[in-house]
Design an enzyme around this catalytic site. Structure first.
Site, PDB file in Angstrom:
ATOM      1  N   VAL A 129       0.843  -1.199   0.000  1.00 28.53           N
ATOM      2  CA  VAL A 129       0.000   0.000   0.000  1.00 28.53           C
ATOM      3  C   VAL A 129       0.874   1.244   0.000  1.00 28.53           C
ATOM      4  O   VAL A 129       1.901   1.296   0.705  1.00 28.53           O
ATOM      5  CB  VAL A 129      -0.913   0.018   1.243  1.00 28.53           C
ATOM      6  CG1 VAL A 129      -1.678   1.331   1.344  1.00 28.53           C
ATOM      7  CG2 VAL A 129      -1.871  -1.160   1.217  1.00 28.53           C
ATOM      8  N   CYS A 130       0.466   2.244  -0.785  1.00 28.66           N
ATOM      9  CA  CYS A 130       1.099   3.566  -0.726  1.00 28.66           C
ATOM     10  C   CYS A 130       0.009   4.624  -0.824  1.00 28.66           C
ATOM     11  O   CYS A 130      -1.185   4.307  -0.729  1.00 28.66           O
ATOM     12  CB  CYS A 130       2.143   3.735  -1.831  1.00 28.66           C
ATOM     13  SG  CYS A 130       1.441   3.791  -3.489  1.00 28.66           S
ATOM     14  N   ALA A 131       0.387   5.863  -1.032  1.00 33.10           N
ATOM     15  CA  ALA A 131      -0.596   6.946  -1.028  1.00 33.10           C
ATOM     16  C   ALA A 131      -1.528   6.882  -2.229  1.00 33.10           C
ATOM     17  O   ALA A 131      -2.750   6.958  -2.098  1.00 33.10           O
ATOM     18  CB  ALA A 131       0.100   8.296  -0.969  1.00 33.10           C
TER      19      ALA A 131
END
Length: 375
Positions: free
Chosen positions: A72-74
């Site tokens: 997961v990232c932004a």
């Protein structure tokens, strides 16, 4: 190995079905500590993306091989790269399409229960933001309460159910998320209701949501009864539906109570908050099922994913309802408040109709956790 792509809906099912998941979050540490994807059986490893540019070999022993792994990232880009690196190292992983941005926006509709003569009540759970919206259905008609800005979710759901949205309510002028209420009303021809005490600065037309107002839905007697309950805002209004459910807006949550400071008037409104929680609500039937407009922690979700609890149980268990000393209560809700919601002043102005930011700007305004509660 192939990198899998998961949507926010896929992750939501993991939360609601109480499944295991290992999340490798590659955002910066401060962003992760402030706000992350929460699940009852989720495990986490937070390693900033920049620390992995030279390779993922050093973290392989921390990545499990016996459960699903999600990167997961932004906004998605960084997680794709790290997921591909893990895949090249022989690991089966997935990444979250759209990143935390998509997680913040996703809504999961869940049936709360049946109402009289075939009616139904649905809760729309926005897991990434802690927002809760509601649709009441009866004989081909629907009413919405505290709808968020993703209007198509509600209009499409109504179409699937074969019902016409006739009434749209906001329990108060929201400060932590952008309301979709008046836009849905404009699109469907429904009546839009807002408490007049919260609407002194709005620049659009609305119908006054006042104490004691009853709006019948369908030809069956499912009354959406209004109950003036100030404290979070001066106009905050609750609803009693079918003499069974109490929709409390942002006044009372399952594990906490509403904060009175988002219009800068904490000292003025704390007495109203206590009066609502300790007098107005105490006069109601304890068997009413409380349905709030937000939740704060994952433990507030029931096994079926809903956020709901009997009012009598909250009187016994919710700390905010059991502070006998008025000065201790005042201090609790004015002196030690959590950080205020991201861009809350701008969000209030959007909900007043004073500014009209782009969709991308609205998304940025809403990024982050629910911060409506005192806990």
């Amino acid at each position: 190995m192939t990198v899998n792509i998961w949507t926010a809906a896929d992750v939501a099912r993991k939360v609601i079905d109480n499944k295991e998941l290992f999340i490798l979050d590659v955002r910066n540490a401060d962003a992760f500590e402030d706000w992350k994807i929460e699940g009852h059986k989720f495990e986490y490893l937070n390693i900033p993306y920049f620390d992995l540019l030279d390779g993922v070999e050093e973290i392989l022993d921390q990545i499990p091989t016996d459960k699903d792994v999600l990167v997961v990232c932004a906004k998605e880009g960084s997680s794709i790269m790290i997921a591909e690196m893990l895949s090249d190292a022989g690991r089966e992983v997935a990444y979250l399409a759209g990143g935390m941005k998509s997680w913040s926006m996703y809504l999961e509709p869940i049936k709360v229960g049946d109402l009289a003569n075939g009616g139904e009540l649905y809760q729309f759970v926005r897991l990434g933001k802690g927002c809760l919206s509601y649709m009441t259905i009866s004989e081909g008609e629907a009413a919405l309460i505290d709808a968020v800005r993703f209007t198509e979710v509600f209009t499409n759901f109504a179409q699937e159910k074969g019902v016409e949205i006739k009434h749209v309510f906001d329990t108060h002028l929201h400060a932590d998320h952008i309301s979709g209420g008046r836009h849905i009303a404009a699109e469907t021809g429904a009546t839009y209701y807002l408490p007049p005490k919260d609407a002194e600065e709005v620049v659009f037309d609305y119908t006054a949501l006042t104490d004691g107002l009853t709006v019948q839905l369908g030809s069956t007697k499912i009354d959406v009864g209004a109950l003036y309950s100030p404290g979070h805002t001066i106009g905050s209004t609750s609803f009693v539906i079918d003499e069974k459910y109490l929709l409390t807006g942002d006044i009372l949550f399952i594990d906490s109570i509403g904060r009175p400071d988002l219009a800068g008037l904490a000292e003025d409104w704390v007495a109203d908050l206590r009066e609502t929680l300790y007098s107005r609500y105490r006069s109601l039937a304890e068997d009413l099922i409380v349905l709030p407009a937000h939740f704060m922690i994952i433990e507030e979700l029931n096994e079926n994913g809903t956020v709901a609890k009997r009012l009598g149980d909250l009187f016994a268990e919710n700390h905010g309802l059991n502070v006998e000393d008025e000065e201790v209560f005042r201090s609790m809700v004015t002196d030690n408040l959590p950080p205020q919601p991201n861009a809350y002043q701008e969000i209030r102005h959007v909900n007043m109709g004073k500014i009209t930011p782009s969709n991308e700007e609205q998304t940025e305004m809403e990024i982050g956790p629910n911060r409506c509660a005192v806990r």
